[in-house]
Design an enzyme around this catalytic site. Structure first.
Site, PDB file in Angstrom:
ATOM      1  CG  HIS A 183       0.146   2.286   9.104  1.00 46.18           C
ATOM      2  ND1 HIS A 183       1.106   1.868   8.208  1.00 46.18           N
ATOM      3  CD2 HIS A 183      -1.031   2.200   8.437  1.00 46.18           C
ATOM      4  CE1 HIS A 183       0.545   1.561   7.067  1.00 46.18           C
ATOM      5  NE2 HIS A 183      -0.768   1.752   7.169  1.00 46.18           N
ATOM      6  CG  HIS A 204      -2.027  -2.867   4.460  1.00 46.32           C
ATOM      7  ND1 HIS A 204      -1.510  -2.655   5.708  1.00 46.32           N
ATOM      8  CD2 HIS A 204      -2.142  -1.634   3.884  1.00 46.32           C
ATOM      9  CE1 HIS A 204      -1.300  -1.365   5.896  1.00 46.32           C
ATOM     10  NE2 HIS A 204      -1.692  -0.723   4.806  1.00 46.32           N
ATOM     11  CG  HIS A 213      -5.838   2.543   6.212  1.00 49.09           C
ATOM     12  ND1 HIS A 213      -5.882   1.218   5.862  1.00 49.09           N
ATOM     13  CD2 HIS A 213      -4.525   2.837   6.435  1.00 49.09           C
ATOM     14  CE1 HIS A 213      -4.644   0.724   5.855  1.00 49.09           C
ATOM     15  NE2 HIS A 213      -3.814   1.691   6.203  1.00 49.09           N
ATOM     16  CG  HIS A 337      -2.872   2.133  -0.758  1.00 50.07           C
ATOM     17  ND1 HIS A 337      -2.337   0.877  -0.542  1.00 50.07           N
ATOM     18  CD2 HIS A 337      -2.656   2.834   0.380  1.00 50.07           C
ATOM     19  CE1 HIS A 337      -1.821   0.821   0.679  1.00 50.07           C
ATOM     20  NE2 HIS A 337      -2.007   1.992   1.261  1.00 50.07           N
ATOM     21  CG  HIS A 341       2.158   3.792   0.868  1.00 45.51           C
ATOM     22  ND1 HIS A 341       2.610   4.231   2.085  1.00 45.51           N
ATOM     23  CD2 HIS A 341       0.832   3.542   1.025  1.00 45.51           C
ATOM     24  CE1 HIS A 341       1.598   4.252   2.937  1.00 45.51           C
ATOM     25  NE2 HIS A 341       0.499   3.844   2.324  1.00 45.51           N
ATOM     26  CG  PHE A 358       2.667  -1.385   5.075  1.00 45.26           C
ATOM     27  CD1 PHE A 358       2.269  -0.312   4.301  1.00 45.26           C
ATOM     28  CD2 PHE A 358       2.222  -2.651   4.716  1.00 45.26           C
ATOM     29  CE1 PHE A 358       1.454  -0.492   3.190  1.00 45.26           C
ATOM     30  CE2 PHE A 358       1.406  -2.837   3.602  1.00 45.26           C
ATOM     31  CZ  PHE A 358       1.026  -1.763   2.844  1.00 45.26           C
ATOM     32  CG  HIS A 371      -3.975   5.952   4.027  1.00 44.49           C
ATOM     33  ND1 HIS A 371      -4.678   4.816   3.698  1.00 44.49           N
ATOM     34  CD2 HIS A 371      -2.661   5.624   3.964  1.00 44.49           C
ATOM     35  CE1 HIS A 371      -3.830   3.831   3.469  1.00 44.49           C
ATOM     36  NE2 HIS A 371      -2.592   4.293   3.609  1.00 44.49           N
TER      37      HIS A 371
END
Length: 608
Positions: A183, A204, A213, A337, A341, A358, A371
């Site tokens: 990632h 992204h 993902h 999403h 996070h 990230f 995810h």
């Protein structure tokens, strides 16, 4: 299931003869032997001077001849990705598309928010295997369970698998840290686009988000299953769209288990209800549990239905080779999403580790459950309406990524292979969708009182009238901004609404290494719309940025330039504003907006 293909080094393509044509007659173009018979230069390349030998270099900056250097973007469009868009680098190019792809031979250090480099690259492969869909039937599907419903037998199996993954040497591409680094490399500048070293590949903020993902979790799950010799093993999903699953699953809060991560927000642990529209540190409103659940369900309806009428609204904007990163995220990627996070990560940590950045998010085992539910929503969205379909463009379908599989082999997988979970051999434990019954309702009915419009240079009218200026841009979002937008069309028929979604387009410039968020409201008369207003029709949606790094033009980009698209058709209809000439738009900064700039705001109509 796999076919091995060698990864070749970057190469230069130079036709062996000169071109002497200035017209668009493809038959007169000499064909290089490494190209397929179906390939011909696109017409806009065929404008070179006579007797000039054009050169195409994977690194065009090394070609200093102004007559022979071709624009790299044009080359990529013509060659379908140039060095690496097909089975071999600088090999055969069967299409004229420009899919995005990582340069697997040139992975470099990722960049952290403090500017320091971090090596997230996997071992460099000498060859890879081409992914092929597994041969499965409906009776052999791996079923991903809701995390809050798993039993002790499942927990024992999952715990053993993750413990074995964490025990692998860090140099093993299947190890927990290497899986987390996947990632990091794809999201913080580890890979540049094939043939374009000045442009990072970012998964992204575009149509790559969902398929990347999905593939990532597919191989992660297969590795866990192989470690315990159980091909039926499936990872759980964090069911944050259901009231019963809206707290952080208890299995991840056990300090004596491999699922625990100490770098989570200590104030957001169970029994705290997850805030799917989280504003940022110090901005928890501590709503009563039932109110927070109602807000979450309303947000889910908005993001899955009203703001998701077209593929680009739900999945994100197209992102082709040569494009700058983050052209625009889809509705679900923005929130919940992104908000989940940062709600999970700890803002007290230097860079909001683990989940709130990230580069580090994959180090927390909850990332994969989070995810998995994101992936689940993609399948749900497609089944909500016959009109909800994936993109058909070859640029989308032919984009690809590299992962390591359960046998520690590097694998190349295309987006076209990631569109159906059942073809990949898995499905999700079914749960009801209470948010489908949580459609927002108007806060207030429309009054017949006309609203006086003024320009930003006019004097204010009396307090008895509503002042909404028509603004010019750019505007810094360091305070609430209200503006009036004239609609290009009004009083549209049902057929017109079905064919084209009326959308609000907001062009944004913001620091990309900070968590930032702002809300958008339409025709809301409150002076300062609060969090509670998000359960109402007037709330159109939010922009959310999770901290990350990428570069544009060969240097680290300080600013993220992107766009937000919000569906207006349902909202305007529910507010009874179909016949209105325009709408009032309110931007409410929530966090990280001191330097955010609204570059432009407009209304457009989006077809399929």
């Amino acid at each position: 299931m796999y076919t091995k293909t060698q990864i070749l080094p970057m190469a230069t393509f130079s036709p062996s003869t000169s071109t002497t044509t200035t017209n668009n007659n493809f038959s007169s173009i000499p064909i290089n032997p490494i190209l397929s018979k179906s390939f011909r230069f696109p017409s806009y390349i065929l404008t070179q001077s006579q007797n000039i030998t054009p050169k195409m270099l994977c690194d065009a900056t090394k070609n200093n001849d102004p007559h022979s250097k071709l624009d790299r973007r044009s080359v990529l469009i013509g060659l379908g990705g140039l060095c690496g868009a097909t089975t071999t680098f600088c090999g055969t190019y069967p299409t004229l598309a420009a899919p995005t792809a990582p340069d697997a031979t040139q992975c470099g250090p990722s960049k952290l928010d403090n500017g320091k480099p971090l090596d997230c690259c996997p071992p460099k492969p000498s060859q890879f295997v081409e992914f092929k869909l597994p041969k499965t039937n409906s009776n052999e599907l791996r079923i991903r369970p809701a995390a809050h419903l798993v039993d002790d037998k499942y927990l024992e199996k999952y715990s053993k698998a993750l413990a074995l993954m964490k025990a692998l040497p860090e140099t093993d591409p299947r190890s927990h840290i290497q899986q987390a680094n996947v990632h990091c490399a794809y999201c913080n500048g580890g890979y540049h686009q094939v043939g374009l070293p000045d442009l990072d590949l970012q998964v992204h903020g575009s149509w790559l988000f969902f398929p990347f993902h999905r593939a990532y979790l597919y191989f992660y799950e297969k590795i866990l299953g192989k470690l315990i010799d159980d091909p039926t093993f499936a990872i759980p999903y964090w069911n944050w769209d259901h009231p019963d699953g809206m707290t952080l699953p208890s299995l991840y809060n056990n300090q004596n288990s491999p699922f625990f991560d100490g770098l989570r927000n200590p104030t957001h642990l169970p029994p705290m209800v997850t805030d799917l529209s989280y504003d940022g540190p110090g901005l928890d409103n501590n709503l009563p549990k039932d109110d927070q659940i109602a807000l979450n369900l309303s947000v889910m309806y908005r993001q899955m239905v009203s703001n998701a009428k077209k593929p680009s609204l739900f999945m994100g904007n197209p992102y082709r080779a040569g494009d700058k990163p983050n052209p625009g995220a889809g509705s679900l990627e923005n929130q919940p999403h992104a908000t989940v996070h940062n709600w999970t990560g700890n803002p007290s940590n230097p860079m909001w580790e683990d989940m709130g950045n990230f580069y580090s998010a994959g180090r927390d085992p909850i990332f994969y459950a989070h995810h998995a539910n994101v992936d689940r929503t993609w399948s749900i969205w497609r089944n909500l309406s016959k009109k909800n379909k994936d993109f058909k463009e070859k640029d989308f379908l032919n984009s690809f990524y590299y992962f390591y599989n359960e046998n520690a082999e590097p694998v190349k997988i295309y987006v076209r292979d990631c569109l159906d979970t059942k073809k990949l051999g898995y499905d999700y434990q079914p749960m009801d969708l209470p948010w489908l019954k949580s459609k927002p309702k108007p806060k207030q009915t429309k009054t017949k009182k006309s609203l006086k419009r003024i320009t930003s240079t006019e004097k204010k009218v009396s307090a008895e009238e509503v002042n909404v200026p028509t603004l010019t841009y750019p505007k810094t979002l360091d305070h609430i901004i209200r503006t009036y937008l004239k609609r290009p069309k009004k009083s549209r028929s049902l057929e017109e609404k079905e064919a084209e979604e009326e959308i609000l387009v907001i062009d944004i410039e913001v620091k990309k290494d900070v968590y930032s968020k702002f809300d958008v409201y339409v025709n809301d008369k409150d002076e300062y719309p609060t969090k509670e207003n998000r359960v109402r029709t007037e709330y159109a949606g939010s922009f959310v940025n999770v901290p990350h790094k990428h570069k544009h033009g060969g240097k680290e980009a300080e600013l993220l330039k992107t766009s937000l698209k919000l569906g207006l058709t349902d909202l305007i209809e529910d507010l009874g504003a179909d016949d209105d000439e325009g709408i009032d738009v309110i931007f409410v900064p929530r966090t990280g907006c001191d330097s955010m700039v609204i570059k432009d705001v407009r209304i457009e109509f989006l077809s399929d």
